[in-house]
Design a protein around this motif. Structure first.
Motif, short mmCIF file in Angstrom:
data_model
loop_
_atom_site.label_atom_id
_atom_site.label_comp_id
_atom_site.label_asym_id
_atom_site.label_seq_id
_atom_site.Cartn_x
_atom_site.Cartn_y
_atom_site.Cartn_z
N PHE A 90 0.83 -1.20 0.00
CA PHE A 90 0.00 0.00 0.00
C PHE A 90 0.87 1.26 0.00
CE2 PHE A 90 -3.78 -2.39 1.93
CZ PHE A 90 -4.55 -2.27 0.78
N ALA A 91 1.92 1.24 0.81
CA ALA A 91 2.78 2.43 0.91
C ALA A 91 3.53 2.71 -0.39
CB ALA A 91 3.77 2.25 2.06
N ALA A 92 3.78 1.67 -1.20
CA ALA A 92 4.57 1.81 -2.42
C ALA A 92 3.72 2.08 -3.66
CB ALA A 92 5.40 0.54 -2.64
N LEU A 93 2.40 2.13 -3.53
CA LEU A 93 1.57 2.39 -4.69
C LEU A 93 1.93 3.74 -5.30
CD1 LEU A 93 -1.94 1.16 -3.47
CD2 LEU A 93 -0.42 0.03 -5.11
N PRO A 94 2.04 3.82 -6.61
CA PRO A 94 2.46 5.07 -7.25
C PRO A 94 1.38 6.14 -7.15
CG PRO A 94 1.85 3.45 -8.91
CD PRO A 94 1.83 2.73 -7.60
N SER A 95 1.77 7.37 -7.33
CA SER A 95 0.83 8.49 -7.25
C SER A 95 -0.25 8.42 -8.31
CB SER A 95 1.59 9.81 -7.37
OG SER A 95 2.29 9.87 -8.61
N SER A 96 0.02 7.70 -9.41
CA SER A 96 -0.97 7.57 -10.48
C SER A 96 -2.24 6.88 -10.03
CB SER A 96 -0.36 6.80 -11.65
OG SER A 96 0.06 5.51 -11.25
N VAL A 97 -2.16 6.11 -8.94
CA VAL A 97 -3.34 5.44 -8.41
C VAL A 97 -4.33 6.45 -7.83
CG1 VAL A 97 -4.12 3.88 -6.56
CG2 VAL A 97 -2.17 3.24 -7.98
N GLY A 98 -3.82 7.56 -7.34
CA GLY A 98 -4.67 8.56 -6.72
C GLY A 98 -4.99 8.21 -5.27
N ASN A 99 -5.88 8.97 -4.67
CA ASN A 99 -6.26 8.74 -3.28
C ASN A 99 -7.23 7.57 -3.17
OD1 ASN A 99 -4.74 10.92 -2.27
ND2 ASN A 99 -6.37 12.36 -2.83
N LEU A 100 -6.87 6.61 -2.34
CA LEU A 100 -7.74 5.47 -2.10
C LEU A 100 -8.51 5.68 -0.80
CD1 LEU A 100 -5.33 2.53 -3.01
CD2 LEU A 100 -7.06 3.60 -4.46
N PRO A 101 -9.81 5.45 -0.80
CA PRO A 101 -10.58 5.61 0.44
C PRO A 101 -10.07 4.69 1.54
CG PRO A 101 -12.03 5.46 -1.48
CD PRO A 101 -10.66 5.10 -1.95
N ALA A 102 -9.72 5.26 2.68
CA ALA A 102 -9.07 4.50 3.75
C ALA A 102 -9.93 3.35 4.25
CB ALA A 102 -8.72 5.43 4.91
N ASP A 103 -11.26 3.53 4.23
CA ASP A 103 -12.11 2.47 4.77
C ASP A 103 -12.18 1.25 3.86
OD1 ASP A 103 -13.51 3.89 2.81
OD2 ASP A 103 -15.46 3.46 3.73
N GLN A 104 -11.68 1.36 2.64
CA GLN A 104 -11.68 0.22 1.73
C GLN A 104 -10.37 -0.58 1.80
OE1 GLN A 104 -13.60 2.91 -1.62
NE2 GLN A 104 -13.45 0.81 -2.35
N LEU A 105 -9.35 -0.03 2.44
CA LEU A 105 -8.03 -0.67 2.46
C LEU A 105 -7.92 -1.61 3.65
CD1 LEU A 105 -5.78 2.39 1.56
CD2 LEU A 105 -7.09 0.88 0.05
N LYS A 106 -7.56 -2.86 3.38
CA LYS A 106 -7.47 -3.89 4.41
C LYS A 106 -6.06 -4.48 4.40
CE LYS A 106 -11.96 -3.37 4.68
NZ LYS A 106 -12.58 -2.62 5.80
N ILE A 107 -5.38 -4.42 5.52
CA ILE A 107 -4.03 -4.98 5.62
C ILE A 107 -4.10 -6.50 5.67
CG2 ILE A 107 -1.92 -5.11 7.00
CD1 ILE A 107 -2.33 -2.42 5.66
N PHE A 108 -3.34 -7.13 4.79
CA PHE A 108 -3.26 -8.59 4.72
C PHE A 108 -1.77 -8.94 4.81
CE2 PHE A 108 -4.82 -12.48 2.01
CZ PHE A 108 -4.35 -13.34 2.98
N GLU A 109 -1.35 -9.36 5.98
CA GLU A 109 0.06 -9.59 6.22
C GLU A 109 0.56 -10.83 5.48
OE1 GLU A 109 0.92 -9.73 10.35
OE2 GLU A 109 0.29 -7.66 10.73
N MET A 110 1.80 -10.73 5.03
CA MET A 110 2.44 -11.84 4.32
C MET A 110 2.58 -13.04 5.24
SD MET A 110 6.17 -11.80 2.44
CE MET A 110 5.76 -10.32 1.50
N GLY A 111 2.31 -14.22 4.69
CA GLY A 111 2.46 -15.45 5.45
C GLY A 111 1.30 -15.77 6.35
N THR A 112 0.17 -15.08 6.16
CA THR A 112 -1.01 -15.35 6.97
C THR A 112 -2.15 -15.83 6.08
OG1 THR A 112 -1.87 -13.08 6.81
CG2 THR A 112 -0.33 -13.56 8.60
N THR A 113 -3.21 -16.30 6.72
CA THR A 113 -4.39 -16.77 6.00
C THR A 113 -5.60 -15.95 6.43
OG1 THR A 113 -3.54 -19.02 5.78
CG2 THR A 113 -5.91 -18.74 5.56
N LEU A 114 -6.34 -15.48 5.45
CA LEU A 114 -7.55 -14.71 5.68
C LEU A 114 -8.75 -15.58 5.36
CD1 LEU A 114 -9.00 -11.89 6.07
CD2 LEU A 114 -8.76 -11.63 3.57
#
Length: 269
Positions: A90-114
């Motif tokens: 998420f932190a590395a997404l380029p500026s071309s993506v624009g502003n993403l609504p914070a409530d839609q962003l979900k952290i999914f850690e590497m090596g885990t199962t959702l």
């Protein structure tokens, strides 16, 4: 009661220019990556009789353009869409993506199962020159579909994580000779060939041989370079290498091509 038709998958399109894969269960409709414009993604879904408005989740593998081009448009056009990735991505997404609504962003850690109701998503790290690239294996009941592209090599840990899946989307980015003789500058060739680059046709075949099991029925060859590969060449290389090892291609399992702009038909895993 929701009828359980199993897990259905379509590789909507795949190449080094753009990638998106659709997966559905009775309770969820999700995408892996959105490497096209919003309009193109909607068109690809329509070609398999599906609608973007019904997709509830988008799983990002890493921040390179051929995987995230449409993310910003989709997020703003579909406010109920949940977008999953690890924090460095998420932190590395380029500026071309624009502003993403914070409530839609979900952290999914590497090596885990959702777990999402009837769909379990297993994340695993790969070796690629991105912030924190991770790919996914999707589980529904006793079926598994694994996505693995954009890695310079397949470690024993990766192979162990996704061994004996029912179906795979596997990278076959380049033919070694085409890449070496092709138009790319030498530093880019070195990047592609390196441990944080991409799998060749031969690398993809060797990885498949390490992972394939008795359950495996379908292998999709993806992320082909339009400059350094061709579908018939990738298919022939992989199929012949598997056959040389005594694997019954076309009998025990099938090898399928993917297209850079045309969706593969939905299949039941």
């Amino acid at each position: 009661m929701v009828e359980d038709f199993g897990m259905r998958v379509s590789v909507l399109a795949s190449s080094s220019s753009g990638n998106a894969t659709y997966i559905e269960t009775p309770k969820h409709k999700v995408l892996v990556d959105a490497g096209f414009s919003g309009k193109k993604l909607e068109s690809l879904l329509a070609s398999i009789d599906r609608k973007m408005s019904d997709v509830d989740s988008l799983f990002l593998t890493h921040e390179h353009t051929d995987h995230i081009k449409g993310v910003g448009v989709l997020a703003r056009r579909y406010p109920k869409l949940n977008i999953y990735a690890n924090a460095p991505t998420f932190a590395a997404l380029p500026s071309s993506v624009g502003n993403l609504p914070a409530d839609q962003l979900k952290i999914f850690e590497m090596g885990t199962t959702l777990s999402l109701d009837d769909l379990d998503i297993e994340s695993f790290g790969v070796s690629h020159d991105a912030a924190a690239p991770q790919f996914y294996q999707f589980h529904h009941d006793d079926k598994a579909f694994a996505v693995l592209t954009d890695t310079g090599y397949v470690s024993d840990a990766i192979a162990g994580t996704i061994r004996d899946a029912d179906a795979y989307l596997m990278e076959c980015n380049h033919d070694l000779e085409m890449l070496r003789m092709g138009p790319y500058p030498w530093p880019l060739k070195q990047r592609i060939l390196g441990d944080t680059g991409h799998l060749s046709n031969e690398d993809g075949a060797n990885a498949i041989m390490d992972m394939i099991g008795l359950r495996t029925k379908r292998i999709y060859l993806g992320h082909l370079s339009p400059h350094n590969n061709m579908k018939p060449l990738a298919h022939m290389t992989v199929a012949s290498m598997l056959q040389q090892q005594g694997l019954a291609v076309g009998h025990d399992f099938d090898v399928y091509d993917t297209d850079p702009a045309i969706a593969d038909p939905l299949f039941v895993v």
